[in-house]
Structures are given as structure tokens and as C-alpha cells.
Write a protein that holds these residues in place. Sequence first.
Motif, PDB file in Angstrom:
ATOM      1  N   ALA A 136       0.823  -1.208   0.000  1.00 34.84           N
ATOM      2  CA  ALA A 136       0.000   0.000   0.000  1.00 34.84           C
ATOM      3  C   ALA A 136       0.858   1.260   0.000  1.00 34.84           C
ATOM      4  O   ALA A 136       0.478   2.273  -0.589  1.00 34.84           O
ATOM      5  CB  ALA A 136      -0.944  -0.005   1.205  1.00 34.84           C
ATOM      6  N   GLY A 137       1.977   1.228   0.676  1.00 39.49           N
ATOM      7  CA  GLY A 137       2.846   2.399   0.702  1.00 39.49           C
ATOM      8  C   GLY A 137       2.568   3.346   1.849  1.00 39.49           C
ATOM      9  O   GLY A 137       3.167   4.432   1.899  1.00 39.49           O
ATOM     10  N   PHE A 138       1.692   3.026   2.772  1.00 40.20           N
ATOM     11  CA  PHE A 138       1.418   3.862   3.933  1.00 40.20           C
ATOM     12  C   PHE A 138       1.073   2.952   5.109  1.00 40.20           C
ATOM     13  O   PHE A 138       0.783   1.764   4.928  1.00 40.20           O
ATOM     14  CB  PHE A 138       0.283   4.859   3.665  1.00 40.20           C
ATOM     15  CG  PHE A 138      -0.951   4.222   3.095  1.00 40.20           C
ATOM     16  CD1 PHE A 138      -1.910   3.627   3.903  1.00 40.20           C
ATOM     17  CD2 PHE A 138      -1.153   4.209   1.717  1.00 40.20           C
ATOM     18  CE1 PHE A 138      -3.030   3.040   3.371  1.00 40.20           C
ATOM     19  CE2 PHE A 138      -2.280   3.617   1.177  1.00 40.20           C
ATOM     20  CZ  PHE A 138      -3.224   3.031   2.003  1.00 40.20           C
ATOM     21  N   LEU A 139       1.103   3.537   6.328  1.00 38.07           N
ATOM     22  CA  LEU A 139       0.838   2.763   7.528  1.00 38.07           C
ATOM     23  C   LEU A 139      -0.630   2.379   7.605  1.00 38.07           C
ATOM     24  O   LEU A 139      -1.520   3.165   7.270  1.00 38.07           O
ATOM     25  CB  LEU A 139       1.240   3.577   8.771  1.00 38.07           C
ATOM     26  CG  LEU A 139       2.737   3.923   8.885  1.00 38.07           C
ATOM     27  CD1 LEU A 139       2.959   4.777  10.133  1.00 38.07           C
ATOM     28  CD2 LEU A 139       3.579   2.660   8.938  1.00 38.07           C
ATOM     29  N   GLN A 140      -0.881   1.184   8.110  1.00 29.70           N
ATOM     30  CA  GLN A 140      -2.237   0.678   8.232  1.00 29.70           C
ATOM     31  C   GLN A 140      -2.401   0.066   9.627  1.00 29.70           C
ATOM     32  O   GLN A 140      -1.471  -0.025  10.404  1.00 29.70           O
ATOM     33  CB  GLN A 140      -2.514  -0.367   7.144  1.00 29.70           C
ATOM     34  CG  GLN A 140      -2.315   0.158   5.732  1.00 29.70           C
ATOM     35  CD  GLN A 140      -2.322  -0.951   4.704  1.00 29.70           C
ATOM     36  OE1 GLN A 140      -3.352  -1.526   4.448  1.00 29.70           O
ATOM     37  NE2 GLN A 140      -1.164  -1.230   4.156  1.00 29.70           N
ATOM     38  N   GLY A 141      -3.634  -0.363   9.892  1.00 30.48           N
ATOM     39  CA  GLY A 141      -3.912  -0.934  11.209  1.00 30.48           C
ATOM     40  C   GLY A 141      -4.930  -0.094  11.948  1.00 30.48           C
ATOM     41  O   GLY A 141      -5.983   0.279  11.400  1.00 30.48           O
ATOM     42  N   ARG A 142      -4.639   0.264  13.239  1.00 29.86           N
ATOM     43  CA  ARG A 142      -5.563   1.046  14.056  1.00 29.86           C
ATOM     44  C   ARG A 142      -5.430   2.526  13.715  1.00 29.86           C
ATOM     45  O   ARG A 142      -4.375   3.133  13.887  1.00 29.86           O
ATOM     46  CB  ARG A 142      -5.290   0.811  15.527  1.00 29.86           C
ATOM     47  CG  ARG A 142      -6.351   1.416  16.458  1.00 29.86           C
ATOM     48  CD  ARG A 142      -5.961   1.204  17.907  1.00 29.86           C
ATOM     49  NE  ARG A 142      -5.850  -0.195  18.230  1.00 29.86           N
ATOM     50  CZ  ARG A 142      -6.856  -0.975  18.613  1.00 29.86           C
ATOM     51  NH1 ARG A 142      -8.079  -0.451  18.689  1.00 29.86           N
ATOM     52  NH2 ARG A 142      -6.651  -2.247  18.909  1.00 29.86           N
ATOM     53  N   LEU A 143      -6.547   3.097  13.206  1.00 35.13           N
ATOM     54  CA  LEU A 143      -6.551   4.516  12.875  1.00 35.13           C
ATOM     55  C   LEU A 143      -7.073   5.363  14.038  1.00 35.13           C
ATOM     56  O   LEU A 143      -6.614   6.494  14.231  1.00 35.13           O
ATOM     57  CB  LEU A 143      -7.419   4.759  11.623  1.00 35.13           C
ATOM     58  CG  LEU A 143      -6.998   4.012  10.350  1.00 35.13           C
ATOM     59  CD1 LEU A 143      -7.913   4.388   9.202  1.00 35.13           C
ATOM     60  CD2 LEU A 143      -5.559   4.309   9.990  1.00 35.13           C
ATOM     61  N   VAL A 144      -8.079   4.876  14.801  1.00 36.83           N
ATOM     62  CA  VAL A 144      -8.651   5.598  15.936  1.00 36.83           C
ATOM     63  C   VAL A 144      -8.606   4.675  17.149  1.00 36.83           C
ATOM     64  O   VAL A 144      -9.049   3.517  17.079  1.00 36.83           O
ATOM     65  CB  VAL A 144     -10.106   6.042  15.643  1.00 36.83           C
ATOM     66  CG1 VAL A 144     -10.695   6.758  16.859  1.00 36.83           C
ATOM     67  CG2 VAL A 144     -10.148   6.946  14.413  1.00 36.83           C
ATOM     68  N   LYS A 145      -8.059   5.188  18.249  1.00 31.93           N
ATOM     69  CA  LYS A 145      -7.983   4.379  19.462  1.00 31.93           C
ATOM     70  C   LYS A 145      -9.382   4.162  20.045  1.00 31.93           C
ATOM     71  O   LYS A 145     -10.307   4.935  19.807  1.00 31.93           O
ATOM     72  CB  LYS A 145      -7.090   5.054  20.497  1.00 31.93           C
ATOM     73  CG  LYS A 145      -5.618   5.086  20.101  1.00 31.93           C
ATOM     74  CD  LYS A 145      -4.781   5.679  21.212  1.00 31.93           C
ATOM     75  CE  LYS A 145      -3.309   5.677  20.833  1.00 31.93           C
ATOM     76  NZ  LYS A 145      -2.459   6.245  21.915  1.00 31.93           N
ATOM     77  N   ARG A 146      -9.480   3.129  20.870  1.00 34.12           N
ATOM     78  CA  ARG A 146     -10.762   2.774  21.470  1.00 34.12           C
ATOM     79  C   ARG A 146     -11.135   3.807  22.532  1.00 34.12           C
ATOM     80  O   ARG A 146     -10.422   4.000  23.516  1.00 34.12           O
ATOM     81  CB  ARG A 146     -10.691   1.372  22.073  1.00 34.12           C
ATOM     82  CG  ARG A 146     -11.969   0.921  22.749  1.00 34.12           C
ATOM     83  CD  ARG A 146     -11.819  -0.490  23.288  1.00 34.12           C
ATOM     84  NE  ARG A 146     -12.984  -0.902  24.045  1.00 34.12           N
ATOM     85  CZ  ARG A 146     -13.120  -2.105  24.629  1.00 34.12           C
ATOM     86  NH1 ARG A 146     -12.132  -3.004  24.522  1.00 34.12           N
ATOM     87  NH2 ARG A 146     -14.215  -2.385  25.301  1.00 34.12           N
ATOM     88  N   ALA A 147     -12.272   4.437  22.312  1.00 34.11           N
ATOM     89  CA  ALA A 147     -12.768   5.446  23.258  1.00 34.11           C
ATOM     90  C   ALA A 147     -14.194   5.793  22.868  1.00 34.11           C
ATOM     91  O   ALA A 147     -14.685   5.405  21.810  1.00 34.11           O
ATOM     92  CB  ALA A 147     -11.872   6.688  23.248  1.00 34.11           C
ATOM     93  N   ARG A 148     -14.828   6.517  23.732  1.00 35.01           N
ATOM     94  CA  ARG A 148     -16.174   7.019  23.420  1.00 35.01           C
ATOM     95  C   ARG A 148     -16.011   8.224  22.500  1.00 35.01           C
ATOM     96  O   ARG A 148     -15.327   9.193  22.827  1.00 35.01           O
ATOM     97  CB  ARG A 148     -16.924   7.379  24.689  1.00 35.01           C
ATOM     98  CG  ARG A 148     -17.154   6.190  25.619  1.00 35.01           C
ATOM     99  CD  ARG A 148     -18.044   6.583  26.788  1.00 35.01           C
ATOM    100  NE  ARG A 148     -19.405   6.859  26.344  1.00 35.01           N
ATOM    101  CZ  ARG A 148     -20.387   7.294  27.131  1.00 35.01           C
ATOM    102  NH1 ARG A 148     -20.137   7.509  28.420  1.00 35.01           N
ATOM    103  NH2 ARG A 148     -21.599   7.523  26.652  1.00 35.01           N
ATOM    104  N   ILE A 149     -16.642   8.178  21.364  1.00 33.44           N
ATOM    105  CA  ILE A 149     -16.466   9.196  20.335  1.00 33.44           C
ATOM    106  C   ILE A 149     -17.570  10.224  20.496  1.00 33.44           C
ATOM    107  O   ILE A 149     -18.767   9.875  20.509  1.00 33.44           O
ATOM    108  CB  ILE A 149     -16.509   8.571  18.926  1.00 33.44           C
ATOM    109  CG1 ILE A 149     -15.490   7.422  18.830  1.00 33.44           C
ATOM    110  CG2 ILE A 149     -16.255   9.610  17.861  1.00 33.44           C
ATOM    111  CD1 ILE A 149     -14.072   7.844  19.042  1.00 33.44           C
TER     112      ILE A 149
END
Length: 627
Positions: A136-149
Motif C-alpha cells: 500500500a505504501g502507507f501505515l495501516q492498522g488502528r486509525l482511531v484508538k478505542r474510546a467514546r467518540i
Amino acid sequence: MEGLPLLPGYSITDPSKNQFSVPHNFDWKNGYPVAKMASVGIGGQQLDVESVLYHRSPDPVKYDPSLTYGRTKSYVPPIFQPHFLLFANKCLTFKAFFKQSVVESPDEYYRVRIVNIIYFLEDDTITVMEPKVENAGFLQGRLVKRARIPKFGMGEYWHWKDINLGMDMDIYGIVYHICDCDQYTRAWLESQGIELDQPEDMPIDPYSQKRGVINNVQQRVTPNVDEDKLKKFLDYDKRILRFYAVWDRRMEENGSLEKYKIYYYLQDDTMDIYEDQDTGEVRIFDSKAILKKVKIPKAKNTLRKDLVPLVYEPSDDDVLQYYSPCDLVVGKTVFLMGRRFYLYDCDDFTRKYYQKIYRIEQPKIELPQETKKETSYKTIPKYTGFGSHFDSMLSYYHIDPKSGGAVDKMDYIRFLQSGSKRLRYTAEMDYVHPEDKNRQFIIEYRLADANMMIHEIRQRNSGFVGGRFLKHSLVPKPGTNPDNPEYFSPHDFRLDVGLLMMAGSESDGPLSVSVKKRLRRTEPRWTECNAGAIIEVYGHRFRITGVDLAVYRYMEANPEKFTPEMLKEARRHLVREGHLTEDIKDLAEFRKREEIAEPFMNNEPAQHAEHQAPEQYMLPSNEEPAA
């Protein structure tokens, strides 16, 4: 007392009872109200339901309640579970995407990134995860940490009741469009009374699609490792299944029921097809093959769907199924390279092979007698005059005419027999104009292909350049059919000796009367030699005046092609020229055979010496043999 009904007036109160307090049945435990089961009655009196006074033990032999009502199940009250324990490890998964703009890139303007929005039911928290994409050429995985949005920045938070398909969800400034959800999420939301919208398709990332086409790895079918080609070759070498088939082309113009032989090679599962041109009972291989040895696919739909046959030739890995012996059964129709072949018979080895291996009886089917149709023959067009007749026939029989130098099988044998043999004749032009009087020519006849070549002898101050007069070519005889011409042959080049003797006539110095009488008596044909002595080549007439020694040798080797008179004339001319002195062993016997008397030249009177024949026309004598 037991039999009295429980009615007013029939009950008896206990006068000794002095306590009427109500028992304590409600209590608090860990901040929750708890109800107790009543164990005693008013005043601490034992309840009737738990008193043994009213208990009667049934007869165990006569009555068993469990046999009538079954065993009773003990009621277990549900265990209280708090909210965080009830929904532990339970989450809702929504599939969404967002578009990310790409600047200063010639390959893409935006990028579609697919994510999973995970909602945890135990504490109403949300996290955003992006599945990993190769290269892909960019970082992937967790974009937003677990929390109340937070929801829209108004102090409210996102709840599972607010989420549905087809909506946009703003998380920290990035808008995610929700397209679908998993099966568990759909079932749980519907159980809570939420109606979900129709799922949407995920958009395709143009750059990922382009990279996928470039980096697409062609799938290969792994061959069966159990198939040992060497063992199969050793077991089935030189074992061939032979079938007899017909190809029905009677629906076509001038079509017929054509017979073929189909050979199946067991050693490598290949097939070839030959035309069946046998006329007897013994069937052999034919030399004309319409399909050489190759593996034939069973049908077009057995090819891979992603294969484009117009631009890519299928290989063994691309074809999923080939013809096998099980597909070749007498009485069935097989499709081989787009042709329908009906199998009507096979040989004895094939019939025994199917009986032993497949337990299949191969019958023999008699073909119906084909009725002969009236065939229409195309007429050969007339010769146009351009090129040779052989070239015109090639353009008639072939769309793309072959080379003009091509020869058929019989001409090739003729070329091997007489490849470098040539017959040469000297000739002069049978002139009409006076300037053509002294022109001398050499005619060369090539035995390999019956071509003629005419060469003019150069003469000084004659006014003619000389050299090649006619290149090697087939020369038809004048007056023959131009569509089927007859060409000149060595039989047509007859040496006219009588014509040479007539050269000393009134115009060139007359012969003596006695010589003319003697010639008429010994050579009665000298005045009849004009027929065949003149040949006409494309309007030019030539007189044959001489032959070389190779012509005479060819005549001796092939006496059946020439008349005895032609052989005598050639011999007489070569003796006069002095080329056969070694062959003449007995000159007297030769003169006797030629009917020439010895005193022909010596008994003439001296007064007629001035009337004798010129020296070039004198025959050799015993005293002066030809040099």
C-alpha cells in the motif's frame, strides 16, 4: 374432626394461643431489597403446608406420582449479571470507507481506504481498524484508538442506536461512509428492533486496480504427480487405437461423405487424422494427413474462462480436459478441431483393448451406400497468352500460384535422368528478306525440361549483333491447340541432307547431270526431305543444317524415339564433317550399307571435271579418308 368442612361454625379455635405477631419476610442486602420465604405463620405458629400433621404417606406400592406427572424440575433463578459482564467481548462491526486526496502524483488523484468501525457494547466505545493491503505504501492498522467518540461536538456520544447502513459518520474530522455490516451485527440490531437499510457496494480504488492488473500472477494447475509419464511410455509404447470415421459434407456444395482414420496414441494421449483412401481390405497408413500428432481439447468450454484464445494460444496448463479413450466409442460423434466425425468402426486391437480395460463392446456399423451425385465440372479457361501455359494453369488451380520453376513428380524424375544433357543443332534462317540470307544459328535443346534456346553466331560486317536470340523456354509447335499445346521434341529436329545437296543447284553452281542421276538412283528421298527440316519458332523459320556428336549418341542410345532415316542422315553428316572416323572400321562396308559405289567419283570423264560437285559436298573415299 377431620371430616368436618372448613365452614363458619364448624372450626374450633385454640383458647391457649396468645401470640399473634406477623413474621419478618422483607430485608435489604448490599443495597438491594430481598424477599424471604415464609417459614412460620402468625404468632410463630407452624404453617399447615409444612406440618406433618396433615401428611399422609402414600402407599409406595399402590401409588407413585412420578409415574403419572414425571419428575419435577427444580427452578433455578437466573443469576444477576451487570451490564459490563453481560456484554463482555461483544462488539458490532461496520464496514466503511473514506477518500483520501493524493497530491503531486501522476498515477492517482485520490485513494479509497476501506476500514472496519468496531463498536464495543460493554462500555459503548468505538475504534477504527484498517485491514492491511499488500504494497500500500502507507501505515495501516488502528486509525482511531478505542474510546467514546463525541457526536457532532454537542456533548453527546455515538450510540449503537444512532448507527445505520448508508450513513456518514464523522469521527474526529474524517467522514466515514458506512456500506455494510457483518452477520452478527445485523442479527443483533434486528433483535433490538432497528431496521437496517440496504447494503451498498464498496468503491474500487483505481490505483489498486491498476497495480492488480500489473502484478496479477497467472494461476497454474498443478499436474497430477501420480501420473508417471515414463512408466506410461514404457507400458503403452507403439500401442495405437485406430478408428474409422466419416465426415458428412453432403450439405455443402459438391460435398460428399468423406472417410478418415483417427489414431489415438496411448503413450502420450495424442491423436492424428488421416484420409482413408484404401481400395482393398488391407488398411495402411496414408500419406496425406489433415491433422498431425497433437493433444486435442475435448470442447471449448473446458478452457479457462480468463483465457483469450484470439491473442493467446492455449498451452497444456490452460486446457482443463483433453480427449481420452473413454470418449471414443463406435456409434458416437466426436468434435475434433471444429469438425464432426462419426465413428463407425475400429480395428481388432482397439476392440480387444476396450473389452479388457473398459468392458465396452465396440460394434461395427455398416454405412449406407452413398448415392452418386451429378458433379459439375468447371471448364478450364482459355490460354490468355501471358506467360507460359504452365504458369496459367497454376493460377487456375491455386489462389496463390507457386513458383514457375516448380516441376511435378514426373518432371523431377526426368530431371534426375537427364539433368545436364543438351542437344545442339546448327541452323540457318529460311529468309524472306535478303539481309537474313547468311544468318547462322545454334539451337540448343535441354532434355531435362524440353526447353529450347537459340543463339545467333556473330559475323563481322553482317549488320546483326548476334548472341542470344531466344532464352530457354518451352516452344509450342505452330498450329497446335493453344490451351493444350504440343511442344517441340528431338524427333522434330531432322537433318535435311537432301536439302544440303540441293544447295549446289542453278543458283550456286549446278551439279553435273551424271551426279544428279546417280543421286536420284541411290538417294530417292533427297527431294522429299523438306518435310520436318524447317521448324517455326514464334513466326521465325529455321532450317536444320547440322548436328553435333551428342545428338548422334543420343539417337543410338534411344533408337525407339527416332526413325532409321534420321539416324542415317545424322551419321552421314557427321562422317562428312569428320567426327565419326574412329567409329568407321570398314569404310567399304559402310559405303555398301549406304549404297554408294566406289567408282562414283573416279570414273567421270576429265572434260566434266569443271561440273563436279564442290569439295564440301564430296563424300570421303578409300584413298582419302575423312580427316
